[in-house]
Each structure stands twice: as structure tokens, then as C-alpha cells.
Design a protein around this motif. Structure first.
Motif, short mmCIF file in Angstrom:
data_model
loop_
_atom_site.label_atom_id
_atom_site.label_comp_id
_atom_site.label_asym_id
_atom_site.label_seq_id
_atom_site.Cartn_x
_atom_site.Cartn_y
_atom_site.Cartn_z
N TYR A 272 -55.37 -75.86 -20.70
CA TYR A 272 -56.47 -75.15 -21.70
C TYR A 272 -56.29 -75.85 -22.92
O TYR A 272 -55.22 -75.26 -23.57
CB TYR A 272 -56.23 -73.67 -21.19
N ASN A 273 -57.09 -76.51 -23.52
CA ASN A 273 -57.20 -76.97 -24.89
C ASN A 273 -58.07 -76.19 -25.78
O ASN A 273 -59.36 -76.40 -25.66
CB ASN A 273 -57.31 -78.17 -24.88
N VAL A 274 -57.61 -75.28 -26.63
CA VAL A 274 -58.41 -74.66 -27.49
C VAL A 274 -57.76 -74.50 -28.88
O VAL A 274 -57.07 -73.62 -29.26
CB VAL A 274 -58.64 -72.91 -26.90
N PRO A 275 -57.78 -75.66 -29.43
CA PRO A 275 -57.20 -75.80 -31.03
C PRO A 275 -57.27 -74.92 -32.01
O PRO A 275 -56.70 -74.46 -32.77
CB PRO A 275 -57.56 -77.19 -31.26
N GLY A 276 -58.67 -74.48 -31.85
CA GLY A 276 -59.00 -73.08 -32.97
C GLY A 276 -58.18 -71.85 -32.84
O GLY A 276 -58.11 -71.26 -33.76
N ARG A 277 -57.31 -71.69 -31.47
CA ARG A 277 -56.58 -70.64 -31.39
C ARG A 277 -54.97 -71.02 -31.37
O ARG A 277 -54.21 -70.17 -31.99
CB ARG A 277 -56.84 -70.12 -30.06
N THR A 278 -54.82 -72.01 -30.94
CA THR A 278 -53.50 -72.68 -30.83
C THR A 278 -52.59 -73.30 -31.94
O THR A 278 -51.63 -73.23 -32.16
CB THR A 278 -53.49 -73.48 -29.73
N GLY A 279 -53.73 -74.07 -32.87
CA GLY A 279 -53.25 -74.64 -33.84
C GLY A 279 -52.56 -76.06 -33.51
O GLY A 279 -51.99 -76.94 -34.44
N SER A 280 -52.76 -76.52 -32.28
CA SER A 280 -52.48 -77.71 -31.88
C SER A 280 -53.55 -78.16 -30.80
O SER A 280 -54.39 -77.47 -30.24
CB SER A 280 -51.21 -77.82 -31.38
N ASN A 281 -53.74 -79.60 -30.65
CA ASN A 281 -54.40 -80.15 -29.75
C ASN A 281 -54.01 -81.20 -28.87
O ASN A 281 -53.12 -81.84 -28.99
CB ASN A 281 -55.49 -81.08 -30.71
N ILE A 282 -54.53 -80.74 -27.44
CA ILE A 282 -54.03 -81.70 -26.42
C ILE A 282 -54.87 -82.93 -26.55
O ILE A 282 -56.20 -82.90 -26.27
CB ILE A 282 -54.02 -81.21 -25.16
N LEU A 283 -54.31 -83.82 -27.09
CA LEU A 283 -55.29 -85.38 -27.24
C LEU A 283 -55.65 -85.84 -25.80
O LEU A 283 -54.65 -85.61 -24.69
CB LEU A 283 -54.21 -86.37 -28.22
N PRO A 284 -56.70 -86.76 -25.76
CA PRO A 284 -57.08 -87.23 -24.39
C PRO A 284 -55.91 -88.04 -23.77
O PRO A 284 -55.61 -88.00 -22.75
CB PRO A 284 -58.21 -88.01 -24.81
N THR A 285 -55.16 -88.63 -24.53
CA THR A 285 -54.07 -89.41 -24.06
C THR A 285 -52.93 -88.57 -23.10
O THR A 285 -52.43 -88.91 -22.24
CB THR A 285 -53.18 -90.46 -25.15
N THR A 286 -52.52 -87.54 -24.04
CA THR A 286 -51.75 -86.66 -23.30
C THR A 286 -52.21 -85.98 -21.92
O THR A 286 -51.54 -85.76 -21.11
CB THR A 286 -51.20 -85.46 -24.35
#
Length: 293
Positions: A135-149
Motif C-alpha cells: 500500500y503506497n500512500v505518500p501523502g500519509r506516510t512521508g515516503s514513496n514506494i518507487l516503481p522499481t522497488t
């Protein structure tokens, strides 16, 4: 993972006026989702106010949902956080029947590197008995799961089967679709992005507004899957404003107010630090509900 194709809803957790979990309303909500055509339910995601439920409450909610659904729909359990050791323990010990997958949010607050995110999910995958949805939600987590990851995890861990994407980046969505394994699923994590994401190849949505309008969300997803974007666009436009109102004073505050007005749940109580929507937002919601009805 056919269970994750289509329209899923991130269920709210109804509360009584004293702040305890309202299981009568939760049962009503589950029955409403099933009757109105939802494909699967997510129990204790962000919308379920999971961060303010203790361990025993979470266990009881998961168990209640499984017993009440009684196999009528697939269930996904939300288990995520920023303490890898603790999340690994929770996932390892999760043994409640009726669930087909675990939804796990990317670690928040710590701001891990991409390698840290990778190692976090790899550790979870090594103990999980169920498939995992990133679950990737940078607006809440402060970090982004990049597509490569995300792609690296999909290729390295056979039980990481999907990603719920709420980054808002269509460049990112496109990169995932281009590079992912054929059986890895892209799921919309943001209601207004569902239609365009499905045009790119996403298989559906885990919805918030679907709590209140499950038939409309389920129909929108089905029409997109069938390639009927004319009707899908009509539904998309109908839902845009009410979706915005669901989030304008925090999730799930708006959704709970709508559900209360619909008579699905008894109260719109939320747990601090969230508070119910203001009278101004209540009025705006009621006007939009009248238009949709």
C-alpha cells in the motif's frame, strides 16, 4: 488472485457514542456492501481508524467480520506500520479464517530509503501465510514506494501479489504497468483516479466512497473492466464531489456522516485526533446526497 479483481471497499469501523466498537452497525454495513455488489472488503485499513484501535479490538473486529461475512465475500486484513519487528510478529500470528490477503501500508514517519522499504516488506513476506498487497500512500506516510522497488518486491517475493497505489503519479502507475510481472496487480487507492488507472490496466479500486455508495462504485469498476468508458465516466462525474467531501475534513469523517444519514450506521463518532465533520461540511454533504439520490 481473482479475489482482488474489481471493487473493494475499505470499511469504516463504526463506534457507539461511548467510543466502543458498534458491532451492530458494522454488521449492517457489511450486509449493505454485499447487497449492493461489492467484490471484496478490506477490514481495518486506514479508513477503519486502525491506528486508534488496540490489539484486542483489532482481533475482535477481524473475527466479527469473518464470522458475519461467512464466506459471502473475500476479506482482506489491514496489517501495517512503521515497526518492522512488530508487524512481522502480527502477520506471523494472524490466523483468522476467511481472509484471502493482507494489505500492508508502507512504513510511515521513519522515512526509510527504498532499500529499507524493500527489506521491510521482504521480512513480512517471509512469515506471511497469506498473499500481500503493498500500500503506497505518500501523502500519509512521508515516503514513496518507487516503481522499481515495487517491481523488485514482486519479482523477489512470490506472495507479494499487488500494490494499492495512492501516489497520484500517473507516470508511476504507467511504469508499474510496463515493468510488472504479468500476474502482479495494480489497484487504485484513490477513488477519483480509478477510471483513468483502469484505462492503464489497473484491476479495480479499494474505495472509501464505496462505503456509502457501493453500487455506484462497483458499477463504475465493472464498466471500466468491460471497456464501457462512456457509462463509467458518468458515474465518475457523479461521485467526484461527494468523494471530495468525504475527505475534506479527514477520512473517514465524511464517509461516516453519510452512512449515518443513510441509516447504515448509528453514529458518526470517530476517535481522536479525528473529530466529526463541521456543520458547514454536513450541510454540503447533505446537499450533494440529495443530488445523487
Amino acid at each position: 488472485m481473482n479475489e482482488l479483481q474489481g471493487a473493494g471497499v475499505a470499511l469504516v469501523t463504526p463506534f457507539n457514542t461511548d467510543g466502543t466498537v458498534d458491532y451492530g452497525s458494522l454488521g449492517n454495513l457489511i450486509d449493505y456492501q454485499i447487497k449492493e455488489g461489492m467484490d471484496y472488503l478490506v477490514v481495518l485499513g486506514t479508513t477503519g481508524e486502525t491506528a486508534t484501535l488496540d490489539a484486542e479490538e483489532r482481533k475482535q473486529v477481524w473475527e466479527f467480520a469473518s464470522t458475519h461475512v461467512a464466506g459471502r465475500l473475500p476479506l482482506v486484513a489491514g496489517i501495517g506500520g512503521n515497526n518492522t519487528r512488530e508487524i512481522v510478529r502480527q502477520v506471523d500470528q494472524f490466523s483468522i479464517s476467511g481472509y484471502c490477503a493482507i494489505l500492508s501500508v508502507s512504513p510511515y514517519y521513519n522515512k526509510p530509503t527504498q532499500e529499507g522499504i524493500y527489506q521491510h516488506y521482504k521480512a513480512i513476506s517471509e512469515v506471511s501465510k497469506l498473499p500481500i498487497i503493498l500500500y503506497n500512500v505518500p501523502g500519509r506516510t512521508g515516503s514513496n514506494i518507487l516503481p522499481t522497488t515495487a517491481i523488485r518486491l514482486a519479482k523477489a517475493c512470490s506472495n507479494i501479489v499487488a500494490i494499492k497505489e495512492a501516489s497520484g503519479s500517473f507516470a508511476q502507475f504507467g511504469e508499474i504497468m510496463r515493468d510488472k510481472p504479468s500476474d502482479f496487480l495494480l489497484i487504485s487507492g484513490d477513488d477519483p483516479a480509478t477510471l483513468p488507472m483502469m484505462a492503464l490496466g489497473a484491476v479495480g479500486v479499494i474505495s472509501v466512497v464505496g462505503n456509502a455508495y457501493p453500487k455506484k462504485v462497483a458499477t463504475l469498476v465493472k464498466e471500466c473492466a468491460d471497456g464501457n468508458y462512456t457509462l463509467a465516466r458518468e458515474l465518475h462525474n457523479v461521485l467526484l464531489k461527494i468523494t471530495d467531501l468525504c475527505f475534506i475534513e479527514g477520512n473517514p469523517c465524511g464517509a461516516k456522516y453519510i452512512l449515518k444519514k443513510q441509516g447504515i450506521i448509528t453514529t458518526d463518532e470517530v476517535r481522536l485526533p479525528l473529530v466529526p465533520v463541521s456543520p458547514q461540511t454536513q450541510e454540503a454533504i447533505e446537499k450533494e446526497m440529495a443530488i445523487i439520490a
